[in-house]
Design a protein around this motif. Sequence first.
Motif, PDB file in Angstrom:
ATOM      1  N   LEU A  37      -1.923 -16.078  -2.831  1.00 39.79           N
ATOM      2  CA  LEU A  37      -0.548 -16.536  -2.194  1.00 39.79           C
ATOM      3  C   LEU A  37      -0.615 -16.358  -0.885  1.00 39.79           C
ATOM      4  O   LEU A  37       0.079 -16.796   0.017  1.00 39.79           O
ATOM      5  CB  LEU A  37       0.661 -16.602  -3.338  1.00 39.79           C
ATOM      6  CG  LEU A  37       0.862 -17.095  -4.432  1.00 39.79           C
ATOM      7  CD1 LEU A  37       2.219 -16.741  -4.973  1.00 39.79           C
ATOM      8  CD2 LEU A  37       0.700 -18.785  -4.347  1.00 39.79           C
ATOM      9  N   PHE A  38      -0.714 -14.876  -0.627  1.00 33.76           N
ATOM     10  CA  PHE A  38      -0.465 -14.531   0.658  1.00 33.76           C
ATOM     11  C   PHE A  38      -1.881 -14.099   1.614  1.00 33.76           C
ATOM     12  O   PHE A  38      -1.874 -13.522   2.447  1.00 33.76           O
ATOM     13  CB  PHE A  38      -0.005 -12.818   0.391  1.00 33.76           C
ATOM     14  CG  PHE A  38       1.814 -13.018   0.030  1.00 33.76           C
ATOM     15  CD1 PHE A  38       2.424 -13.073   0.769  1.00 33.76           C
ATOM     16  CD2 PHE A  38       1.895 -12.799  -1.207  1.00 33.76           C
ATOM     17  CE1 PHE A  38       4.083 -13.285   0.406  1.00 33.76           C
ATOM     18  CE2 PHE A  38       3.102 -13.239  -1.734  1.00 33.76           C
ATOM     19  CZ  PHE A  38       4.330 -13.161  -1.104  1.00 33.76           C
ATOM     20  N   GLY A  39      -2.870 -14.453   0.948  1.00 32.41           N
ATOM     21  CA  GLY A  39      -4.156 -14.664   1.669  1.00 32.41           C
ATOM     22  C   GLY A  39      -4.921 -13.367   1.835  1.00 32.41           C
ATOM     23  O   GLY A  39      -6.013 -13.219   2.338  1.00 32.41           O
ATOM     24  N   SER A  40      -4.409 -12.483   1.278  1.00 30.92           N
ATOM     25  CA  SER A  40      -5.006 -11.058   1.149  1.00 30.92           C
ATOM     26  C   SER A  40      -4.223 -10.028   0.122  1.00 30.92           C
ATOM     27  O   SER A  40      -3.261 -10.468  -0.479  1.00 30.92           O
ATOM     28  CB  SER A  40      -5.043 -10.275   2.458  1.00 30.92           C
ATOM     29  OG  SER A  40      -3.903 -10.075   2.997  1.00 30.92           O
ATOM     30  N   SER A  41      -4.868  -8.954  -0.063  1.00 23.01           N
ATOM     31  CA  SER A  41      -4.158  -7.986  -0.990  1.00 23.01           C
ATOM     32  C   SER A  41      -2.875  -7.351  -0.320  1.00 23.01           C
ATOM     33  O   SER A  41      -2.044  -6.820  -1.156  1.00 23.01           O
ATOM     34  CB  SER A  41      -5.238  -6.932  -1.458  1.00 23.01           C
ATOM     35  OG  SER A  41      -5.679  -6.061  -0.091  1.00 23.01           O
TER      36      SER A  41
END
Length: 1320
Positions: A168-172
């Motif tokens: 959802l947020f493109g990264s950890s």
Amino acid sequence: MAPPFVFPQILRALEEDPEDNHRVSFDLSDRELFCIEDQDVFDRVYSLVRSFYSLPPSCKCNLVESLRSNLSVLLPNVDSISRSVQDQEDEVPIIDRITSHRNALKIYTFFLITIIMTEESHVSFVDSTKVAGRGRKKLVVQSWNWEPQRGRMLNLIANSLEINLSLLFGSSELDENYLSFIVKNSFSLFENAAILKDPEAKDALCRIIGASATKYRYIVQSCASVMHLIHKYDFAVVHVADAVARAETKYSDGTLAVTIIRDIGRTDPKAYVKDTVGADNVGRFLVELADRLPKVMSTNVGVLVPHFGGESYKIRNALVGVLGKLVAKAFNDVEGDVSSRSLRLRTKQAMLEILLERCRDVSAYTRSRVLQVWAELCEEHSVSIGLWNEVASISAGRLEDKSAIVRKSALNLLITMLQHNPFGPQLRIASFEATLEQYKRKLNELEPNRPTEDSSKEPTSDGDSCNGDGEIDDLQPEVTINTHLDSLPDSCQPDNGEDIREKDASVPDIGNVEQTKALVASLEAGLSFSKSMSASMPILVQLMASSSASDVENAILLLMRCKQFQIDGAEACLRKILPLAFSQDKSIYEAVENAFISIYIRKNPVETAKQLLNLAIDSNIGDQAALEFIVNALVSKGEISSSTTSALWDFFCFNINGTTAEQSRGALSVLCMAAMSSSRILGSHIQDIIDIGFGRWAKVEPLLARTACTAIQRLSEEDKKKLLLSSGSRLFSILESLITGNWLPENIFYATADKAISAIYMIHPTPEALASTIIKKSLSTVFDVVEQDQAQSDSDGNTVDCLTTVHVAKLSRFLFVVSHIAMNQLVYIESCIQKIRRQKTKKDKAAAESQNTEENPGATQENNSINAELGLAASDDALLDTLAERAEREIVSGGSGEKNLIGDSATFLSKLCRNFSVLQKHPELQASTMLALCRCMIIDASFCESNLQLLFTVVENAPSEVVRSNCTLSLGDLAVRFPNLLEPWTENMYARLRDASISVRKNAVLVLSHLILNDMMKVKGHINEMAICIEDDVERISSLAKLFFHELSKKGSNPIYNLLPDILGQLSNRNLKRESFCNVMQFLIGSIKKDKQMEALVEKLCNRFSGVTDTKQWEYISYSLSLLTFTEKGIKKLIESFKSYEHALAEDLVTENFRSIINKGKKFAKPELKACIEEFEEKLNKFHMEKKEQEETARNAQVHIEKTKNMESLVVPSKVKDEPVEEYDDDDEEEGVSDSEIVDPSMEEQGASLKASDSEEEPSNAEEELSDSEEVPDSEQSGEEEEEEEEGEGESESSNVKRGNRTKLSSSSVRRSLRSSSRT
């Protein structure tokens, strides 16, 4: 068509549309999840959330349920998105879906958290306003159940963080705003104690914090928030530790815990000194974290160790607790290779060494905490055998700690060590030694070539008795216990040592050599532990006399535990708890009573009776009094049952097989004690008391007769009457034979005769008649022998010395009987007077009541008033007093000039006591005669006055310390009986405090303490003698003197305050060591607590400088001043009194004492006073230097005088000649040589060196003389300087005369004079 417009009262009312509320809930439920992104829905939801606290409960519930259900449905879709990414070829729809999901997640999360925060703030506001309206009637308000909703909402938010949000947020790493919003509000909720009490909400918050910090690496901000919570909110400490521990457990990542630990380690230790609350919370957090994450804490504890050097004891306490948790939990893992296990063992050993070191911490709180940690480790079985004795030794040493909390912790630690000891249930030293000796022989057999000394080398090393991890090897204690139990039956016997040694050396075979070595090491450790516990018994006895109730209670508990494990000396020490039954502290008495019940009261009545009678047999007089008090209380409470009483009667009557005469006597003693609370106990066995107590068993056990006399005195009035009717004559004949007979041993006769005479006066209707018969018979037994010897003697009848034919023992018994009957006659007269008074009072009261019923009460009252005015009642009392005085006087002196039998005996007694030559040959006779004399003196005032000089002569010069000690005690009784007669002898009574005998000094302290504290003697100027006893070499006397002054300080306005200046003056004149003087004054001044008295003492002590010229007294007065507690007024009075002590400032010690006062004053002084103190310090130093200079000047003047006299011896008188000589100027004179003197140049240097040597010797002598002499006042010093100036002028005039005579000397004459002076 638009709905009709309803005119609102206010503009805000347009937002409150009930139908709109339901429509929003309907839209959220009916439409798709992402409808929240529509601006219209979003605005309406925002409006409702904004005014959430004002919504109706139904609307609140609908809104919350809609938002929560939508979010709960949204979360599983995230996984479906990640699965559909792999199948979808077109990326645009996927990106849109991700964006929609992300926005919806943020919006739902935002609204739910906002609702939570809004509702919680509203609830907190309502709770705060309840206090103001406490007295009002509570209004019924429709509310909704918020707490379950809050928990479900927070759990949903925690679930949203635990799913995979990286897509959802493109990264950890999540959106910073999104994550910070959640974390910030979560920590805000942690500040609410009510939320943390809800398990569901607390669990959700812990999950949120753990996920944010560990999973999404929100470490720095989370760590800062955690530290804020820890420092500010003590209730959140445990919950924060839970959150940190759960994060590590769930994600297997201890980064958050490590970061917090290192942050605490980097904090300056000084910061915790100021922030005490924060230090306490941080310490609790560290302990809780170590309990939950021992392995993480063990790898990072090194950053915390430097805080042991900090000043905050709370942090040190916490670190000690952390180390305890780590030792117990962090090293239990047996996995890993040899090197890792070795590293763990070394780390654990280092922690244990730190714990041992901290037992000597400067703070009592830390020392106490360390001992508590050691107790916890013993309970957890985390202390190895090798370390066990070291811990026991340290804890035994802490029993003498100056802090009560440390002593309490040490006592509890020893109790715990006994309960969990690995050596067995029986710890007798003899048993251990016997078993150890057997196994040493077994070990020598297994190792023939092994030296015998090897078994004693390092028996308690950690490696010999523990496994690889430093824990106790389970096998070895079992073997030790089993082997020890084998020898238990033999070791329980008193003479067990020889039996065990003579026993067959064969012992159970426990295995190979190594196991035998380990067992020997364990046995040696157990023996050492048993000896350590036994050695602490004297300290426990001291603690039972402590002023702290906790010391006494815990010492009793430890002694009970020691007795349970059969520690040597424990049973003897437990006997010493009996006097504590008289303690005024209720908790101490309850502890003594509980200990007595647990030790001596058994379920079996026969066993209980046997325990009690054995205790009575072995007790001394003081213990018997305490035992009587306890038994009396237990009988009244029913703890000692009637079955136990029956068992005691069985022992007394020999109804139990194997009963001895001594046990019979002990049983009767206990029954007499029980009769104090229930006199009926003795009434049923009166005949048994007479038959057995005075029968044949009394000859086997003579003390049985004395106990029977005591039992007769304890009978009730009804039983006494029955006894007189049934066996009165028989009983009195038995008692008469006890007193006048010779069958009782010498050491038992006096105590038995005492009880027998008291019993006669207690129950006989006319005791004086029987007493006269007893005296006559006693007299005949003594002097019948004299008549027989006189008849057989061939010498002249008038020259026979009666004392040579009188048996000393019989004479001593006769004098004792006469004096004791006289004392009992006095008591009997007083009891008769009191009985008459009671009967008269009762008769008058009955007459008054009868007159009130028959006549007019007013007339009766008038008659009573008339009788009172005429003094009829007073005349009756005066007549009664006159009769009493006459009866008392007739006991010794007789009446109308006539002497009675006791009076004749008293006259004989007085003459016998003056015959010192005879009494010195018979010390026992002197003891009896002086004791009898003192009793007769107590009875009659005239007899006392005529023999006082004799009594004080004996008490000062008698060679026997027993006689002096008895006379000292008698002086106390005489002072109570005739205070006016003893008042002139007060100084002689105080002189007994300087006696060489310890018993005399102890009795003198006791007597004077009793007289002074009970206002029977005024505190005279000799009280300094009692003060000196504070430093007596005997600890018992010193303790009694301290107790006296402690009790004296409680009377009135503390008499020590008024006595202190006189005590100081007297002690200064005594030949007392400086250290002893300082200790005495420190103790006395410490008993003065009031500031006003301290301020007055400043002025009093300063005034004492004026009339004192001795430097030693100056030092003592200044030292006493330095001990005072100064206030602002006290400092001002000290400064104002400067003139009174300025002359003493030349002494260095005096000035140092004043400087110590100044340093004390600077600590509490305000700025204005501090300036005055600094000015006073400058003035003090200035005067000190001036006085020192004056002293130096005086010494130089003395040196100059001596030097001048020495130079005069070098000058040769000149002869006057007619020839004129040339005059010289004054400038040409050399070192005191005048113009008329001619000196040989060759001898000039020799004379100069001679003068220099003389001048070096003379000043030293002058300094010694000056130091030995007293201080010279300024006026005298100035007079000496003027005299020196006059002498100088005289010398100059004489030199002028010499020059005028123009004398001339030859060099040879000068040389001869120098030689002669050098020889001398």
